[in-house]
Design a protein around this motif. Structure first.
Motif, PDB file in Angstrom:
ATOM      1  N   LYS A   3       0.853  -1.192   0.000  1.00  0.00           N
ATOM      2  CA  LYS A   3       0.000   0.000   0.000  1.00  0.00           C
ATOM      3  C   LYS A   3       0.882   1.232   0.000  1.00  0.00           C
ATOM      4  N   GLN A   4       0.417   2.264  -0.693  1.00  0.00           N
ATOM      5  CA  GLN A   4       1.143   3.524  -0.727  1.00  0.00           C
ATOM      6  C   GLN A   4       1.116   4.112   0.693  1.00  0.00           C
ATOM      7  N   ASP A   5       2.252   4.606   1.194  1.00  0.00           N
ATOM      8  CA  ASP A   5       2.224   5.144   2.556  1.00  0.00           C
ATOM      9  C   ASP A   5       2.034   6.656   2.556  1.00  0.00           C
ATOM     10  N   GLY A   6       1.754   7.227   1.383  1.00  0.00           N
ATOM     11  CA  GLY A   6       1.449   8.650   1.328  1.00  0.00           C
ATOM     12  C   GLY A   6       2.685   9.496   1.062  1.00  0.00           C
ATOM     13  N   ARG A   7       3.858   8.887   1.118  1.00  0.00           N
ATOM     14  CA  ARG A   7       5.070   9.651   0.822  1.00  0.00           C
ATOM     15  C   ARG A   7       5.773   9.111  -0.405  1.00  0.00           C
ATOM     16  N   GLY A   8       5.014   8.437  -1.229  1.00  0.00           N
ATOM     17  CA  GLY A   8       5.594   7.916  -2.464  1.00  0.00           C
ATOM     18  C   GLY A   8       6.333   6.601  -2.271  1.00  0.00           C
ATOM     19  N   GLY A   9       6.422   6.129  -1.032  1.00  0.00           N
ATOM     20  CA  GLY A   9       7.101   4.854  -0.778  1.00  0.00           C
ATOM     21  C   GLY A   9       6.075   3.751  -0.624  1.00  0.00           C
ATOM     22  N   PHE A  10       6.547   2.568  -0.370  1.00  0.00           N
ATOM     23  CA  PHE A  10       5.634   1.434  -0.165  1.00  0.00           C
ATOM     24  C   PHE A  10       5.886   0.794   1.183  1.00  0.00           C
ATOM     25  N   ARG A  11       4.817   0.400   1.834  1.00  0.00           N
ATOM     26  CA  ARG A  11       4.948  -0.389   3.046  1.00  0.00           C
ATOM     27  C   ARG A  11       4.216  -1.684   2.835  1.00  0.00           C
ATOM     28  N   PHE A  12       4.748  -2.750   3.353  1.00  0.00           N
ATOM     29  CA  PHE A  12       4.123  -4.040   3.108  1.00  0.00           C
ATOM     30  C   PHE A  12       3.287  -4.473   4.289  1.00  0.00           C
ATOM     31  N   PHE A  13       2.049  -4.815   4.021  1.00  0.00           N
ATOM     32  CA  PHE A  13       1.186  -5.396   5.024  1.00  0.00           C
ATOM     33  C   PHE A  13       1.073  -6.862   4.702  1.00  0.00           C
ATOM     34  N   GLU A  14       0.113  -7.490   5.072  1.00  0.00           N
ATOM     35  CA  GLU A  14      -0.235  -8.863   4.860  1.00  0.00           C
ATOM     36  C   GLU A  14       0.137  -9.483   3.508  1.00  0.00           C
ATOM     37  N   PRO A  15       0.763 -10.629   3.335  1.00  0.00           N
ATOM     38  CA  PRO A  15       1.283 -11.336   4.499  1.00  0.00           C
ATOM     39  C   PRO A  15       2.577 -10.692   4.973  1.00  0.00           C
ATOM     40  N   ARG A  22       8.021 -17.883   6.769  1.00  0.00           N
ATOM     41  CA  ARG A  22       7.610 -19.140   7.407  1.00  0.00           C
ATOM     42  C   ARG A  22       6.954 -20.069   6.374  1.00  0.00           C
ATOM     43  N   ARG A  23       6.106 -19.507   5.538  1.00  0.00           N
ATOM     44  CA  ARG A  23       5.424 -20.286   4.512  1.00  0.00           C
ATOM     45  C   ARG A  23       6.431 -20.898   3.531  1.00  0.00           C
ATOM     46  N   ARG A  24       7.444 -20.116   3.186  1.00  0.00           N
ATOM     47  CA  ARG A  24       8.509 -20.596   2.300  1.00  0.00           C
ATOM     48  C   ARG A  24       9.243 -21.774   2.905  1.00  0.00           C
ATOM     49  N   ARG A  25       9.597 -21.637   4.194  1.00  0.00           N
ATOM     50  CA  ARG A  25      10.309 -22.743   4.870  1.00  0.00           C
ATOM     51  C   ARG A  25       9.442 -23.985   4.919  1.00  0.00           C
TER      52      ARG A  25
END
Ligand code: C2E
Ligand code: MG
Ligand code: MG
Ligand code: MG
Length: 279
Positions: A3-15, A22-25
């Protein structure tokens, strides 16, 4: 999901990253068990002539019915298999299994097998191909190896040697997902592929979007000039079929013709096909 964090960057939420790791392992652990206990299967998707629709071959596609978590798609487990090196062992099984099954098909029907970069570059890959052909009795020109241009990313020289070796063995080579990489054209200059597979992303909008249509037309013309066959991936409706046929694309693959099928369904399709041809 990002999701856009409002400053042009990205932050990752779920998962969360933790959860994804963990899912990869878990996939890695389960995949080792799956390989050992024979949980993996091959499905086969028909590749048909654009004029007339006769079956030319099938692409082998891995399927993993996980005993507790249902089907895990290749896009999820193939990358894990590549990172852990398990793909070498897994890919060897795929080659043997695909050749063994295709050897029972009519002689004009080919099998296409996806080979990942790590497997392709692994020591002894060409011996594995020779062994799969010898053990199954499949004629080499009925086997088509599909690679993507990512196979070239760590340097071309060794890869070209293997490609030429396959060619001398009589095996066909296709360049998969064409158009999605960084410099697809340069690889066409390096090696005379037998076939270019036009990525689904160009096929999806071909009937409505003149840009997509122009790109596909250019790829088909280029392939034709270089004496390479073309297959369009992801053909889902009749308008795409008509457009691709008009543009001279020789073979097609997609849900319009058939989803990937299990072995029993392939056998049924081929026997109906033979009956239809005899009639
Ligand atoms: P790919 O080689 O490009 O295979 C085509 C993918 O498109 C398959 O997805 C197929 O089921 C899907 N497809 C076919 N027709 C249609 C259509 O009309 N619409 C849509 N939306 N999709 C269509 P699948 O089976 O999930 O495989 C995904 C990828 O996983 C493959 O892409 C290939 O890169 C990889 N893969 C699958 N099996 C193997 C294998 O045995 N070895 C290796 N190394 N990779 C494999
Ligand atoms: Mg493929
Ligand atoms: Mg493809
Ligand atoms: Mg693709």
């Amino acid at each position: 999901r990002a999701k856009q964090d409002g400053r042009g960057g990205f932050r990752f939420f779920e998962p969360s990253l933790d959860e994804a790791a963990r899912r990869r392992r878990q996939i890695e652990t389960d995949l080792r068990v799956a390989i050992r206990t024979g949980q993996l299967q091959l499905n086969f998707q028909p590749i048909v002539a654009s004029d007339g629709g006769s079956i030319r071959g099938f692409e082998a596609l891995l399927r993993w019915p996980h005993p507790e978590r249902g089907f895990i798609p290749p896009v999820e487990f193939i990358p894990v298999a590549e990172e852990t090196g398990l793909i070498v062992q897994l890919g060897e099984w795929v080659l043997h299994e695909a050749c063994r099954i295709a050897a029972g098909w009519p002689e004009n029907i080919r099998v296409a097998v996806n080979v990942s970069p790590l497997q392709f570059r692994s020591a002894g890959f060409s011996d594995v191909v020779l062994q799969a052909l010898a053990r199954s009795g499949l004629s080499p020109d009925r086997l088509e190896i599909e690679i993507t241009e990512s196979v070239f990313l760590d340097g071309e020289t060794g890869v070209l040697q293997i490609l030429h070796l396959l060619r001398r063995m009589g095996v066909r080579v296709a360049l998969d997902d064409f158009g999605t990489g960084y410099s697809s054209l340069s690889y066409l200059r390096s090696f005379p592929f037998d076939k270019i597979k036009i990525d689904r992303s160009f096929v999806t909008n071909i009937a409505e979007d003149s840009t997509a249509a122009a790109i596909v037309k250019a790829i088909v013309d280029l392939a034709t000039a270089l004496s390479m066959e073309t297959t369009a991936e992801g053909v889902e409706d009749r308008s795409q079929h008509a457009k691709l046929q008009a543009q001279g694309c020789s073979t097609l693959q997609g849900y319009l013709f058939s989803r990937p099928l299990d072995i029993a369904a392939v056998t049924r399709m081929l026997s109906e096909n033979t009956k239809a041809c005899a009639a």
